[in-house]
Motif scaffolding. Structure first.
Motif, PDB file in Angstrom:
ATOM      1  N   ALA A   1       6.211  31.739 -19.270  1.00 63.19           N
ATOM      2  CA  ALA A   1       7.157  32.623 -19.943  1.00 63.19           C
ATOM      3  C   ALA A   1       8.043  33.331 -18.919  1.00 63.19           C
ATOM      4  CB  ALA A   1       6.421  33.644 -20.797  1.00 63.19           C
ATOM      5  N   THR A   2       7.435  33.771 -17.824  1.00 57.49           N
ATOM      6  CA  THR A   2       8.193  34.482 -16.787  1.00 57.49           C
ATOM      7  C   THR A   2       9.242  33.567 -16.154  1.00 57.49           C
ATOM      8  OG1 THR A   2       6.255  35.853 -16.337  1.00 57.49           O
ATOM      9  CG2 THR A   2       7.969  35.821 -14.649  1.00 57.49           C
ATOM     10  N   HIS A   3       8.854  32.332 -15.897  1.00 56.09           N
ATOM     11  CA  HIS A   3       9.756  31.393 -15.214  1.00 56.09           C
ATOM     12  C   HIS A   3      10.856  30.868 -16.132  1.00 56.09           C
ATOM     13  CE1 HIS A   3      11.145  27.662 -13.329  1.00 56.09           C
ATOM     14  NE2 HIS A   3      10.731  28.172 -12.175  1.00 56.09           N
ATOM     15  N   ASP A   4      10.469  30.321 -17.265  1.00 53.14           N
ATOM     16  CA  ASP A   4      11.426  29.582 -18.090  1.00 53.14           C
ATOM     17  C   ASP A   4      12.164  30.461 -19.098  1.00 53.14           C
ATOM     18  OD1 ASP A   4      10.463  27.380 -16.736  1.00 53.14           O
ATOM     19  OD2 ASP A   4      10.329  26.123 -18.532  1.00 53.14           O
ATOM     20  N   LEU A   5      11.510  31.489 -19.617  1.00 53.50           N
ATOM     21  CA  LEU A   5      12.110  32.261 -20.708  1.00 53.50           C
ATOM     22  C   LEU A   5      12.610  33.629 -20.258  1.00 53.50           C
ATOM     23  CD1 LEU A   5       9.557  31.302 -23.511  1.00 53.50           C
ATOM     24  CD2 LEU A   5      11.714  30.183 -22.913  1.00 53.50           C
ATOM     25  N   LEU A   6      11.915  34.248 -19.296  1.00 54.40           N
ATOM     26  CA  LEU A   6      12.385  35.525 -18.760  1.00 54.40           C
ATOM     27  C   LEU A   6      13.299  35.316 -17.557  1.00 54.40           C
ATOM     28  CD1 LEU A   6       9.056  37.592 -18.924  1.00 54.40           C
ATOM     29  CD2 LEU A   6      10.830  37.324 -20.676  1.00 54.40           C
ATOM     30  N   LYS A   7      13.404  34.063 -17.103  1.00 50.31           N
ATOM     31  CA  LYS A   7      14.336  33.663 -16.042  1.00 50.31           C
ATOM     32  C   LYS A   7      14.070  34.410 -14.735  1.00 50.31           C
ATOM     33  CE  LYS A   7      16.568  31.378 -19.328  1.00 50.31           C
ATOM     34  NZ  LYS A   7      16.296  29.945 -19.532  1.00 50.31           N
TER      35      LYS A   7
END
Length: 716
Positions: A403-409
């Motif tokens: 989530a941190t990498h792909d969605l929270l950028k």
């Protein structure tokens, strides 16, 4: 996830054929003896016929629609043969109705009714039972006069078989009943040349047909000696077949007599989002006669046009799967037209697809939570004496990193967490956890060393006894898929081999892999998995968490995609589609469910689904949030596929709306509101972002980061 490529045979190639890596200590012993099993392994541990090699070898086996058991001289019939039973809906026993829903707490089918027993005169107190040809959907059960004697009668058992067939090897047929004969009538003109037919009316008003056929020209002449025993006048080389007539079915049953199935070949292919799988029955007896096999409701619903033409009007009740329908065909083809091929790691909706774009305000809000959670001690939380709880912890942190990498950028923060996650995972990839896994060759699988070291048969939920492997290992496979997605350099040969060993243990697709049985957990006939391992049980196999079953299929799908194993990915997609179909009929009930008893569907979930009963409870408590919630966790992109909106809305209205969910405490509270996010993401978002949110509301396998991200993504 990219559009799936065409796969002409998704079961054709093994994942691997090599021995498990040297990190797994090899044991040749196992606490559970292999009673009556002949031949070398690997042996099935979680299939329908396990009671024949466990305990006293005489607990029932549920072949659907019949159940069979080794009578072993016990019961009303006092037979040493195979007893055959079939239970009607009106014979079910129901538990007390719940005050709030009016639904029965459980329903079960009586066991031990010996309607017809197929035996041989030569069988007696020294008789023995052996098994051979143990496959995923079939087995041979042999009855011997003495241990290490020759088989007097062989019963090929195949899931869904329309007849119980005994192959007599020169022994003298004997038929017993515990219900008593009212009349036994020999047909003056057999249903076909070479086939002898008897019709038996029992004192319970039920009608059974018995057929004898011998390729050697032997004839079956029965003498009725009393109202519970008939025997042949001489030894017999051939088959005796027994079928129950539900009414107006005699002509259909007659036409299929003389032929019987001996096994099933599973094949399947995919093209885009369309998946097709086929059961091709191996057949013996009269080759010009088509087989009579019984299909479950989810089969009939997915039959292709040609198979549907072979569907008859004959139906028999099953124990927990509604009415089975007789199909007159040697092969079935089932189609899943909407496999979730485009579902990836992001929150997903069956209509609008993946949700990868979050609003800036949501990203800002969630990022503060992600920073806290990604800094937690992953190694400590996953370093447990349980594969189940360790796997849940690893999968939790994998979702935080994703989530941190792909969605929270925020790739920088994600990679700091990912490095810690990889270090935590390496404890297991090196098999250095508190109870390392053994590869045991007695049955054929990787099991926890916990029972070997402690003597406790229930250690880690019975992992050593093959309980729950798809739950336990599914979490590891899922965590590994996310790690490999975020860092392809992690996909080294040792890491891939380790994870593939776990996949092979639970979902090996090929008999050319000699180290693991084929599909230990998933049952391609029932359309879902069985969790119950090497423990004898009167009610057959069972499974408590339908959602963790879904999780393991999803994990296999995404792991296959990450390592670019198109067949594995396709099998995961196919299993997910089939699970979604079967759960809506057998596990998760909307008000219009026509499969389960009308006075049970108000429970909304099965609770624990056995082969012979449904019990609206759990193995760990009777709180309603436990019973419903164990079918909710973990929250995944696949959740909205396997738990459709209409079901979630009805379940919420039955148990949790109007503030009732707010009164629940502990990690189950978070599970309930995570589930609510699938249909009402705004309310779930408000709950998970509230200033007074209590971290104790998070289950050990759940993160606030993922719950908030999931709700925000579905809000759009």
């Amino acid at each position: 996830m990219a559009q799936a490529a065409e796969s002409p045979n998704i079961f054709g190639a093994p994942i691997a054929t090599n021995a498990p890596a040297a990190i797994f200590e090899v044991r040749e012993d196992h606490p559970v003896p292999r009673l009556g099993i002949t031949g070398t392994g690997p042996h099935q541990t979680n299939k329908f016929y396990a009671n024949f090699y466990l305990g006293n070898q005489n607990a029932p086996t549920y072949v659907h629609p019949y159940s069979v058991a080794w009578a072993k001289g016990q019961g009303a019939a006092s037979s040493w043969g195979l007893s055959i039973s079939h239970i009607e809906a009106k014979q079910r026993v129901y538990g007390q109705a719940a005050p709030n829903t009016g639904a029965a707490k459980f329903y079960l089918n009586p066991v031990g009714i010996q309607s017809i027993c197929l035996s041989a005169v030569e069988l007696g107190p020294q008789a023995a039972l052996t098994l051979d040809n143990m496959h995923a959907q079939s087995v041979n059960v042999n009855l011997l006069a003495v241990t290490k004697g020759k088989a007097l009668v062989t019963f090929p058992l195949v899931q869904g078989m329309g007849f119980v067939t005994g192959i007599y090897h020169g022994s003298t047929p004997a038929i017993h009943t515990g219900v008593f004969f009212r009349t036994v009538t020999k047909s003056t003109k057999g249903p076909k040349v070479g086939v002898t037919k008897y019709t038996i009316y029992l004192e319970d008003g039920k009608v059974w047909h018995v057929y004898g056929y011998s390729a050697k020209g032997d004839t079956l002449d029965l003498q009725v000696l009393n109202n519970s025993f008939a025997k042949a006048t001489k030894p017999f080389n051939g088959i005796i077949q027994v079928a129950k007539d539900p009414g107006n079915a005699e002509a259909t049953i007659d036409s299929a007599s003389g032929a019987y199935p001996t096994g099933v070949t599973l094949s399947g292919s995919t093209s885009g989002s369309k998946g097709t799988y086929m059961f091709t029955y191996q057949k013996a007896g009269m080759q010009n006669t088509k087989l009579l096999m019984y299909a479950l409701p989810h089969h009939v619903e997915s039959f292709d046009t040609n198979t549907y033409k072979a569907v008859s009007k004959v139906q028999l009740q099953t124990t927990t799967k509604g009415l089975a329908t007789a199909v007159i065909a040697d092969a079935w083809t089932m189609v899943e037209p909407n496999m979730p091929v485009l579902m990836g790691f992001a929150p997903w909706d069956p209509v609008s697809g993946s949700k990868v774009n979050l609003k800036a305000a949501s990203i800002n809000s969630i990022s503060a939570v992600a920073l806290k959670e990604i800094s937690q001690n992953m190694d400590q939380q996953s370093n447990q004496n349980s594969m189940y709880f360790s796997g849940k912890a690893l999968a939790k942190f994998a979702h935080v990193c994703y989530a941190t990498h792909d969605l929270l950028k925020n790739p920088k923060l994600a990679h700091s967490g990912l490095n810690n996650l990889k270090a935590a995972f390496s404890r297991f990839a090196l098999n250095k956890q508190q109870f390392p896994l053994y590869y045991e060759s007695a049955w054929g699988g990787v099991v926890s060393s916990a029972t070997y070291q402690t003597g406790n048969s229930g250690a880690d939920f019975g992992n050593t006894y093959y309980n729950d492997h798809h739950f336990h290992y599914g979490y590891f496979i899922l965590a590994a898929a996310i790690i490999g997605h975020l860092d392809p350099t992690w996909l080294t040969k040792p890491n891939i081999d380790y994870v593939n060993t776990l996949v092979r243990d639970v979902a090996n697709p090929s008999s050319s892999d000699k180290y693991f049985p084929v599909f230990r957990n998933f049952d391609w006939y029932h359309g879902h998995s069985w969790a119950h391992g090497l423990y004898e049980t009167l009610d057959g196999k069972d499974q408590e968490s339908s959602s963790e079953d879904s999780m393991h299929a999803y994990a296999i799908k995404v792991w296959g995609a990450v390592i670019k194993d198109a067949n594995m990915e396709a099998r995961g997609n196919m299993m997910l589609a089939i699970i979604a179909r079967s759960l809506s009929q057998y596990y998760l009930y909307t008000s219009d469910n026509k499969v389960q008893p009308s006075n049970f569907i108000g429970n909304r979930v099965a609770g624990i689904l056995f082969e012979n009963k449904c019990d609206h409870t759990t193995y760990f408590g009777t709180n309603i949030e436990y019973i419903q919630g164990i079918h909710m966790l973990p929250l995944l992109p696949s959740t909205k596929l396997t738990r459709p909106n209409r079901f979630v809305q009805q379940e919420w209205a039955t148990y949790f709306d109007k503030g009732r969910a707010d009164k629940i405490d502990g990690g189950w509270k978070g599970i309930l509101f995570g589930n609510l996010a699938t249909v009402d993401p705004k309310t779930a978002w408000a709950f998970f972002t509230a200033k007074d949110f209590n971290p104790s509301w998070l289950d050990g396998g759940a993160s606030l980061t993922w719950y908030q991200t999931y709700a925000a993504a579905l809000m759009g």
